[in-house]
Design an enzyme around this catalytic site. Structure first.
Site, PDB file in Angstrom:
ATOM      1  N   ARG A 144       2.021  -8.823  -0.070  1.00  0.00           N
ATOM      2  CA  ARG A 144       2.393  -8.614  -0.916  1.00  0.00           C
ATOM      3  C   ARG A 144       3.106  -7.401  -0.782  1.00  0.00           C
ATOM      4  NH1 ARG A 144      -3.305  -4.920  -1.348  1.00  0.00           N
ATOM      5  NH2 ARG A 144      -2.643  -3.453  -2.337  1.00  0.00           N
ATOM      6  N   HIS A 164       0.919  -1.630   0.155  1.00  0.00           N
ATOM      7  CA  HIS A 164       0.140   0.129   0.318  1.00  0.00           C
ATOM      8  C   HIS A 164       1.185   1.166   0.057  1.00  0.00           C
ATOM      9  CE1 HIS A 164      -3.134  -3.024   0.627  1.00  0.00           C
ATOM     10  NE2 HIS A 164      -3.726  -2.147   0.172  1.00  0.00           N
ATOM     11  N   GLU A 206     -11.013  -9.981  -4.915  1.00  0.00           N
ATOM     12  CA  GLU A 206     -10.260  -9.359  -4.532  1.00  0.00           C
ATOM     13  C   GLU A 206      -9.692 -10.812  -3.481  1.00  0.00           C
ATOM     14  OE1 GLU A 206      -9.075  -5.548  -2.592  1.00  0.00           O
ATOM     15  OE2 GLU A 206     -10.703  -6.432  -1.581  1.00  0.00           O
ATOM     16  N   CYS A 265      -9.178  -2.605 -10.941  1.00  0.00           N
ATOM     17  CA  CYS A 265      -8.131  -0.965 -10.331  1.00  0.00           C
ATOM     18  C   CYS A 265      -7.026  -1.533  -9.565  1.00  0.00           C
ATOM     19  CB  CYS A 265      -9.191  -1.405  -9.417  1.00  0.00           C
ATOM     20  SG  CYS A 265     -10.377  -1.926  -8.313  1.00  0.00           S
TER      21      CYS A 265
HETATM   22  C1  PEP Z   1      -6.574  -4.528  -4.882  1.00  0.00           C
HETATM   23  O1  PEP Z   1      -6.688  -5.016  -3.979  1.00  0.00           O
HETATM   24  O2  PEP Z   1      -6.085  -4.934  -6.075  1.00  0.00           O
HETATM   25  C2  PEP Z   1      -7.307  -3.057  -4.377  1.00  0.00           C
HETATM   26  C3  PEP Z   1      -7.396  -2.380  -5.495  1.00  0.00           C
HETATM   27  O3  PEP Z   1      -7.297  -2.842  -2.870  1.00  0.00           O
HETATM   28  P1  PEP Z   1      -5.898  -2.052  -2.014  1.00  0.00           P
HETATM   29  O4  PEP Z   1      -4.412  -2.661  -3.018  1.00  0.00           O
HETATM   30  O5  PEP Z   1      -6.228  -0.588  -1.478  1.00  0.00           O
HETATM   31  O6  PEP Z   1      -6.231  -3.495  -1.151  1.00  0.00           O
HETATM   32 MG    MG Z   2      -7.387  -4.581  -1.510  1.00  0.00          MG
END
Ligand code: PEP
Ligand code: MG
Length: 595
Positions: free
Chosen positions: A490, A208, A456, A527
């Site tokens: 991630r 993030h 997701e 997204c």
């Molecule tokens: C994702 O998980 O791809 C997403 C767009 O949400 P975030 O990155 O805010 O978890």
């Molecule tokens: Mg996400």
């Protein structure tokens, strides 16, 4: 004992993960941790065992971090490795059964002070002793050794305490910010005009923090192994956010080359600007809708100018970060309404709070997440699970969103869904809040806004046909979908090579989701960060996507890729990718198709 290299003026080239393109040239600003995060404390004799236990855990974690860094040195040029490896080894050694560590244990047990207090006192005592002691004839070497003891103390303290977010506000303008690790909440505090670049030792492309930095738009490289050992405050550096490199003490030739690249980059940005008014359609005239993701309110003017025809993902987390209290309904409403009005009739998809996982902050709401300190917060009460657990959080946000929907086309999106019952529960909460607002004669839109879900988790993709019965739309979040499908964190740099949204397993789940949406006749977009990769555009179109949402800065470059793509050739590429043997094979297919 210590090599002079990193402290000297020799040019060193370091490598990390490229995050935000652009060239940053400037002096290093090392952002200190907040000064008084630790309160000095005496303890009772009955607490000795618990404090010792905490200290040993922090020491073990510190050794683990340094060993991880050591492993990652393999990716560096030989000269840089030779300079940094001995430093890391020395630190790991000092975190073992050294005089320093023994003295800290003794201080806890005999002086009856907390582990943190003991670390502060003992490291400072030993640093002073080295600095002024008779052992070194060379003053520079003594100062370096004292610095290293303090470095170790800082690492131990960071691991012993969860320090509050730091302030970057007073740091020098135009410098390159260098920190060990930047949390999303820290990144949210950065003023994009302040820094020429940002470099961190920890971090990866899809965590993030990276998402935030793309939103902020400052050239950035994350996950640079050996960074802190290689740079000094005020050293001149050249950061290349496209190549993912950082040159410390650049030679005159390197500086000239960096200035040239910076001019080339600026020209490229200007030529992208001309695309703004052109249609987003393929060579064979298939329209591809491009929306922007919004992370922070100050991006709004930029998003409105980005060429995007709506907001495909407004992450509402920023409202909750770095605040003293949770935002109430009126405050949330004001922000949502401002966004809706700024988009002037274009759709705005606002996601319910996705708190938890690596977005965890120390701000308000931290106490709402009971498992935040457990080993796997990403698998705990995150997103919709947390909202259903804390109804007032959910209902307050829904009320603000329903009110904002009276000012323009709002869509509400639920994060981290696994199954239909979660969507049904949120829908029921939305009905309840709607009735309450209606009874209070609050201004509302004619109809409740569309309620959709993020896909997701693998469970959501596998349940897509069922979810499509009630969902008004889908948005595929590949950042998390990749993490949960491939079982790779991630946010952890060490496993970054295993994290790949182009893995056929992830692509199959994307394909299933698109097919379920098609059969149910509901819109589907993507997204995650994958949407901003130009190379992936033909594949995503081939999989059937007609709507993509990405950080505002990427919209025009993706439009350029869309306009260069013939959709008729994309279906074969997608079929081949779904049947590929692994992510590497998919990359090869994409490269072949582009050649
Ligand atoms: C994702 O998980 O791809 C997403 C767009 O949400 P975030 O990155 O805010 O978890
Ligand atoms: Mg996400």
């Amino acid at each position: 004992m210590k090599p002079a290299g990193p402290r000297g003026r020799r040019q060193t080239r370091l490598a990390g993960t490229p995050i935000v393109p652009g060239i940053g040239i400037g002096a290093v600003t090392l952002a200190d941790e907040p000064a008084l995060a630790v309160i000095r404390q005496k303890i009772a004799a009955t607490d000795i065992a618990a404090e010792l236990h905490q200290f040993e855990a922090a020491a073990a974690q510190s050794r683990k971090q340094l060993s991880r860094l050591n492993e990652r040195l393999a990716g560096l040029p030989d000269a840089a490795q030779a300079e940094i490896a001995p430093l890391l080894d020395a630190h790991i050694h000092m975190l073992g059964n050294s005089r320093l560590m023994r003295a800290i244990r003794t201080a806890i047990a005999e002086r009856l002070v907390s582990a943190a207090t003991a670390v502060i006192d003992v490291t400072e005592d030993q640093a002073q002793a080295v600095r002024h002691g008779p052992r070194y004839g060379d003053d520079g070497a003594a100062a370096r050794q004292a610095d290293e003891i303090r470095d170790i103390g800082r690492r131990l303290l960071r691991n012993l305490t969860r320090l509050p977010f730091r302030s970057f506000a007073d740091l020098p303008q135009g410098s390159v910010l260098v920190v060990e690790r930047l949390r999303p909440a820290d990144a949210a505090l950065i003023n994009p005009a302040q820094f020429a670049g940002i470099a961190t030792e920890e971090g990866s492309a899809e965590d993030h923090t990276a998402v935030m930095l793309r939103a902020i738009g400052v050239p950035a490289v994350l996950g640079i192994a050996g960074l802190l050992a290689a740079v000094r405050q005020d050293a001149v550096v050249v950061l290349d956010g496209e190549a993912g490199t950082l040159i410390v003490n650049p030679s005159p030739a390197s500086l000239d080359e960096a200035a040239r690249l910076r001019a080339v980059f600026a020209r490229g940005q200007r030529s992208l600007g001309r695309l703004r008014r052109l249609a987003s359609e393929t060579l064979d005239h298939v329209p591809i809708e491009l929306h922007a993701n919004l992370e922070l309110p100050f991006e709004l003017p930029m998003v409105a100018q980005s060429g995007a025809t709506g907001i495909g993902l407004m992450r509402s987390e920023f409202l909750f970060m770095n605040q003293d209290t949770l935002p109430d309904e009126d405050r949330q409403f004001a922000t949502y309404r401002e966004t809706v009005l700024a988009m002037d009739g274009d759709p705005v998809t606002i996601r319910l709070l996705d708190w938890g996982g690596d977005k965890q902050s120390d701000g308000p709401g931290a106490e709402l997440i009971p498992n935040a300190r457990e080993a796997n917060p990403a698998l705990g009460l995150r997103g919709v699970r947390l909202l259903l657990h804390h109804r007032s959080l959910l209902e307050t946000q829904l009320a603000a969103l329903l009110r904002a929907a009276a000012f323009g086309p709002v869509r509400i999106m639920i994060p981290m869904v696994c199954c239909l019952t979660e969507l049904t529960a949120v829908r029921q909460a939305m009905r309840l809040v709607w009735r309450r607002l209606e009874a209070a004669q609050i201004r509302l839109p004619a109809e409740p806004p569309p309620l959709g879900v993020m896909i997701e988790t693998p469970a959501a993709a596998l349940n897509a046909a069922t979810l499509a019965r009630e969902a008004a739309f889908f948005a595929i979040g590949t950042n998390d979908l990749t993490m949960y499908t491939l079982a790779v964190d991630r946010a952890v740099a060490g496993t970054v090579a295993l994290y790949d949204p182009l893995d056929p397993a992830v692509l199959k789940l994307i394909g299933m989701t698109i097919e379920a949406a098609r059969q149910a006749g509901i819109p589907v977009s993507l997204c995650g960060e994958l949407a901003s990769r130009t190379g992936a555009v033909p594949l995503l179109i081939g999989l059937g996507l007609r709507q993509l949402s990405m950080h505002g800065g990427a919209v025009l470059k993706i439009k350029r890729a869309v306009r260069a793509t013939d959709s008729r050739a994309c279906a074969d590429l997608a079929a081949a990718a779904l049947a590929a043997t692994g992510a590497a094979a998919v990359h090869a297919l994409i490269e072949d198709a582009a050649a």
